[in-house]
Design an enzyme around this catalytic site. Structure first.
Site, mmCIF file in Angstrom:
data_model
loop_
_atom_site.group_PDB
_atom_site.id
_atom_site.type_symbol
_atom_site.label_atom_id
_atom_site.label_comp_id
_atom_site.label_asym_id
_atom_site.label_seq_id
_atom_site.Cartn_x
_atom_site.Cartn_y
_atom_site.Cartn_z
ATOM 1 N N GLU A 1 0.793 -1.356 -0.067
ATOM 2 C CA GLU A 1 -0.010 0.140 0.196
ATOM 3 C C GLU A 1 0.691 1.274 -0.013
ATOM 4 O OE1 GLU A 1 -3.261 0.319 2.663
ATOM 5 O OE2 GLU A 1 -4.160 -1.706 1.878
ATOM 6 N N SER B 1 -0.685 -20.884 -4.679
ATOM 7 C CA SER B 1 -1.270 -22.408 -4.691
ATOM 8 C C SER B 1 -2.133 -22.422 -6.024
ATOM 9 C CB SER B 1 -1.982 -22.751 -3.309
ATOM 10 O OG SER B 1 -1.125 -22.497 -2.366
#
Length: 783
Positions: A186, A254
């Protein structure tokens, strides 16, 4: 010369004596695999192992089984467990000395040990008792070793007993692995928002429209390149970047995917899961099957456990099978603080507040203790310099972020029930895919979802007026979910999973490009019916579909006849034409196209990366891959978007060829030697191998060439990739697949130290359930 001979014999004998003692100590630290041991269990517990060391634990109740699992985890993996808890708590310096102090200081910002104590105190009685039994088992397993794990001898340390809160720290260590802990994404996006016009910011940092595969079929459209002039900041930057790499794919991620009963020949649902993590010795996961009785009902659950915790993390219980991928949505916020003139107070909706301070003592091996004064706000800790004007709000800091409600999945009996349970689990928020024995499949997010007052922001926000706060956590009824899709298939791969209001709800934490997800989705769609073998084949798919357009760019535009002749690039061009279609170990063309793409994007965005570096950030901190914007900029080749260092776009792209080629030749000697197998050699090492003279390599897995890369289902690089491959149908576990890198044991003399590794490397399946029993250890109640 007789005296010299006697001294030589004496020295040789002394060396043999030392080696013999070290071998004896190492041998004495081997786990117990057979026999009977008096233990703190209420009834006999059997611990059996097959030839691979896959453990099956059978007892009369869940608490005894937890004790036995703790016993086994400690005997096989205690040092790994110790690193997990110390990593989260910021206590590595006690083991490793001054070299770990800076990392410990970073970790102490989060004060995870205090949060772990809070979490354990809040556990319901049943979970608290289970964790106590697991902890007792860990310490019994450690004590039962004839010698402490060998790593402590190398470090001249004594292992510290396990305590219940350490299991929370193991969970927090996974937060540190799976989510950002410093807010740099951010901060980087905020810097870009400050520096760039809004139209260019929106163009550069957009969700990829080229590679998307959302499960709800939502799409995003390309934000076209603005007609306004390219910001001079991004083309005329005078200071070059020193480290020009960019955010390209999620470092951890994943794949998981599932097909429902309508997509299998016999009507059963099948789940596939391969979690991508750092690969080391021993690996992250420990294979275990747990069996027990409760209220006259039998339970059996199998899959992968995380040493340090008592739960099966991903697996099957005969009714459901479940697996995870990292959600990469937005689970934290950076808060821009409004400070008073002295910097001693910060503005809130309730007026000026004083900072609170916490003393954190870091114990350093061989050195005096170091004191860290941690500064905190009502929202969370203050970040370290040079970002001390910001605070960090993170799910991991809240009570909802960490608990052991994941244990409930062991007893869940259907997809609908499991989707409902997901909201209560305190884990790093994951994509949860579930399949059940009746053929149903479903998806939701598992973990706590913060309820924000306003839509997600990708940059630091001012919370001083109370408008940007979190108001709590969402109930399970507000969670996005998909149940029994019409297509009969589900998939996630760390990219954007959903769109519309659901996407607004969960935000963006750095989604991967959808290339992997798209490849999985399309591979599932090709066949009407699937089985375990076809899903396992998708896990191993290393076709380089995303690179096809970069290969075409090289052949059609960059490698002109004159350029090839001038720089003697005929063999380069031949390799690019011949074998760039997949990341296979023998492919030189793949290595060349990949290196060209990386270098072309780095040169295109070098001015942007330089701006980030000047502000103590990097290109890797950005939330978005610049593939989409970079491709458009290169495709359109507007003069104003050309970095000042180059006279033309053709020059930039040709330099990308020459520089990437030169680097490969420098590292590998020739283009022929720069095949992907040589570039992608495994480096799967024990964390202490470098500290062991002469014998350190003995602790590591052998270096081997590996198929796979980013942006394809078979994710694999030297030290990161598929930490397990699991394919299973609930109720049909005997037909399933489960394999891990390295092996079950962390002890180099154990037959299980590398028992799975050859199967994992050679992409061969092992059974989901333990094989034939080879070893049996019984824990008997003490008289």
């Amino acid at each position: 010369m007789l005296w010299f001979k006697r001294i030589s014999i004496g020295l040789f004998s002394l060396i043999l004596l030392v080696i013999g003692f070290l071998y004896f100590a190492l041998r004495s630290s081997l786990p117990s695999y057979e026999g009977e041991l008096p233990s703190e269990v209420s009834q006999t517990v059997e611990i059996s192992r097959d030839a691979q060391g896959y453990v099956s634990i059978e007892g009369e109740n869940r608490n005894d089984v937890a004790y036995a699992l703790g016993f086994v985890h400690a005997q096989e993996r205690f040092f790994q467990m110790d690193l997990l808890r110390r990593n989260a708590a910021g206590e590595l310096s006690e083991l490793f000395g001054e070299m770990a102090v800076e990392l410990d200081k970073k970790r102490r910002i989060h004060r995870f040990r205090a949060k772990a104590e809070r979490g354990f105190a809040a556990l319901p009685p049943e979970q608290k008792a289970l964790l106590q039994r697991y902890t007792a088992g860990v310490n019994a397993g450690l004590t039962e070793l004839g010698w402490p794990p060998f790593e402590y001898g190398l470090l001249a340390q004594t292992p510290r007993n396990w305590v219940e809160v350490d299991s929370f720290l193991a969970l927090y260590s996974m937060y540190l692995d799976l989510q950002g802990s410093e807010g740099k994404d951010e901060l980087a996006m905020g810097l870009m928002q400050q520096k760039l016009p809004q139209d260019w910011y929106d163009f550069l940092f957009q969700h990829s429209p080229d590679w998307q595969a959302a499960m709800d079929d939502s799409t995003v459209s390309l934000i076209p390149m603005p007609k306004s002039a390219y910001p001079a900041l991004l083309s005329g930057q005078k200071i070059a970047c020193t480290e020009c790499s960019l955010h390209d794919s999620t470092d951890v991620g994943s794949n998981n995917f599932a097909v429902s009963g309508k997509r299998t020949a016999d009507g059963r649902a099948i789940l596939a899961d391969d979690m991508h993590l750092g690969i080391r010795v021993p690996g992250t996961w420990f294979k275990a099957q747990l069996k027990w009785q409760e209220n006259a009902e039998s339970f059996a659950v199998a899959g992968v456990s995380l040493p340090g915790t008592p739960a099966i993390v991903a697996g099957s219980n005969g009714h459901i099978a479940w697996g995870f991928t990292n959600s990469t949505a937005d689970w934290s916020d950076v808060i821009a603080l409004k400070l008073d003139e002295k910097g001693e107070k910060y503005q809130t909706a309730d007026g000026w507040q004083e900072f609170s301070y916490q003393n954190e003592v870091i114990k350093v091996k061989g050195q005096p203790d170091e004191l860290v004064l941690q500064k905190e706000t009502i929202w969370g800790p203050v970040l370290s310099p040079p970002f001390q004007n910001y605070a960090y709000r993170w799910v991991a800091h809240d009570p909802q972020g960490a608990n052991f409600n994941l244990l409930a999945l062991e007893k869940s009996k259907g997809v609908k029930q499991t989707l409902k349970l997901a909201a209560s689990a305190g884990v790093p928020t994951q994509n949860l895919l579930v399949a059940d024995k009746d053929g149903a499949i479903g998806w939701t997010l598992i973990g706590a979802l913060p309820q924000r007052k306003v839509q997600h922001m990708d940059s630091p926000q001012d919370w001083s007026n109370g408008q940007n706060n979190w108001t709590g956590y969402l109930p399970h009824t507000a969670y996005p979910q998909i149940y029994q899709p019409q297509s009969g298939q589900l998939w996630t791969a760390n990219s954007r999973m959903i769109g519309g209001k659901d996407l607004e709800l969960i935000g963006n934490g750095g989604y991967d490009l959808g290339a992997r997800g798209q490849q999985i989705r399309d591979a599932l769609s090709v066949s009407a019916h699937h089985n375990e073998q076809s899903l396992h084949a998708i896990q191993l798919d290393h076709r380089a579909l995303m690179l096809a357009r970069w290969q075409q760019l090289l052949l059609d535009t960059v490698l002109t006849k004159d350029f090839v002749a001038e720089h003697q690039l005929q063999s380069y061009r031949d390799y690019v034409m011949k074998d760039a279609s997949q990341a296979s170990i023998g492919s030189v063309g793949y290595s060349l196209v990949r290196a060209f793409r990386t270098k072309a994007l780095e040169l295109t965005f070098a001015p942007l990366t330089a701006v980030l570096e000047q502000n103590k950030l990097s290109g890797r901190d950005l939330k978005f891959s610049l593939e989409t914007a970079g491709w458009e900029i290169i495709r359109q080749q507007r003069t104003d978007t050309l970095p000042a260092a180059f006279s033309s776009w053709r020059t930039l792209l040709q330099q990308a060829v020459l520089q990437s080629k030169q680097q490969l030749e420098k590292e590998h000697g020739s283009l022929a030697a720069a095949n992907w197998g040589n570039l992608n050699q495994s480096a799967i090492a024990h964390p202490l191998s470098a500290a062991v003279p002469f014998f350190g390599d003995w602790l590591n897995m052998p270096a081997m060439p590996m198929n796979g890369d980013s942006h394809m289902p078979r994710v694999q690089n030297k030290v990161h990739g598929q930490s397990e491959r699991m394919v299973v149908s609930p109720g049909k576990e005997a037909e399933g697949i489960l394999v891990i890198p390295a092996g079950q044991s962390g002890h180099p003399l154990s037959p299980f130290y590398a028992a799975d590794h050859d199967f994992w490397l050679k992409e061969q399946p092992l059974g989901f359930l333990p094989g034939e029993q080879k070893y049996l250890l019984k824990l008997q109640p003490k008289a």
